[in-house]
Design an enzyme around this catalytic site. Sequence first.
Site, PDB file in Angstrom:
ATOM      1  CE  LYS A  77     -12.426  -1.477  -9.748  1.00 19.65           C
ATOM      2  NZ  LYS A  77     -11.259  -2.159  -9.145  1.00 19.65           N
ATOM      3  CB  VAL A 125     -18.588  -3.566   0.595  1.00 22.26           C
ATOM      4  CG1 VAL A 125     -18.189  -3.874   2.032  1.00 22.26           C
ATOM      5  CG2 VAL A 125     -18.717  -4.859  -0.217  1.00 22.26           C
ATOM      6  CE1 TYR A 133     -14.130   1.616  -9.024  1.00 21.67           C
ATOM      7  CE2 TYR A 133     -16.424   0.968  -9.301  1.00 21.67           C
ATOM      8  CZ  TYR A 133     -15.190   0.793  -8.702  1.00 21.67           C
ATOM      9  OH  TYR A 133     -15.020  -0.215  -7.780  1.00 21.67           O
ATOM     10  CB  THR A 172     -15.432   0.052   2.476  1.00 24.59           C
ATOM     11  OG1 THR A 172     -15.736   0.355   1.100  1.00 24.59           O
ATOM     12  CG2 THR A 172     -15.405  -1.462   2.662  1.00 24.59           C
ATOM     13  CG  ASP A 211      -2.212   0.781   0.976  1.00 23.57           C
ATOM     14  OD1 ASP A 211      -2.142   2.013   0.782  1.00 23.57           O
ATOM     15  OD2 ASP A 211      -3.286   0.158   0.994  1.00 23.57           O
TER      16      ASP A 211
END
Length: 263
Positions: free
Chosen positions: A161, A192, A157, A194, A39
């Site tokens: 993907k 999700v 996006y 997040t 990361d």
Amino acid sequence: MTSYDLSGRTALVTGGAQGLGEGMAKALAAAGARVMVGDLQDSGADTAAALGEGHGFVRLDVTDESSWEAAVAATVERLGGLDILVNNAGIEITSLVTEVEVADIERMMRVNILGTTLGLKHGLRTMRPGGAAGRGGSIISVSSVAATIAFPGIAVYSATKSAVDRLTRVAATEAGKLGYGVRVNCIYPGLVPTAMGAGLANDVAELGLFASAEAAVGAVVDLTPAGRLGTVEDMADAVVFLASDASRFVTGIGLPVDGGMGM
């Protein structure tokens, strides 16, 4: 019945400091793998430390080839090999098509497409016969349910993907034909909650596409036969499956982990 045990295997997870990547790193470690958290955020060191002894952290900018070379080399040297690569790092910048900024298009393309491509390149080179690890393995990239549906506010996006899906299938074909012993798959996560998922809900509401963030989330749930949002654990368990011998005859696929939203 085939085990999901990953003991003796080594994994590199990109974007592993938080969110889905952190959950995937934890799940792989729980299944027995030695995990390198890759990361740009130094908090990835804390994520790796929380996994316990035998795991590690390496700074990784997925858009930089020299960073990939260093991260893969560090994984092989410090953890003893590379059997599993999870191309998870990705970004989403919400915009109407009429308002999208060139800089945002380029940034998503660099992280989501270039970053994944470089991961495939260096993962395959390292895992194939004669590579620094040379034992074969499994590469799992993170696409999105956005690659299979038309959801407003995320056109670029979604396009990136979709590219991850195509990259996956071509890489799997090449790896098979050239005898690399590497399976290449991707997953399509549903929404999700997040930081990224919550940010998307807020963004599409601010664009006027939904009455509120809550309404946006409700629309996603309404489109999902399972009747709920996904969890980090849902996505992480799918990665463990694709990394394990339980999926030994599975390659070149996009696995929906979306509660049926994209069917």
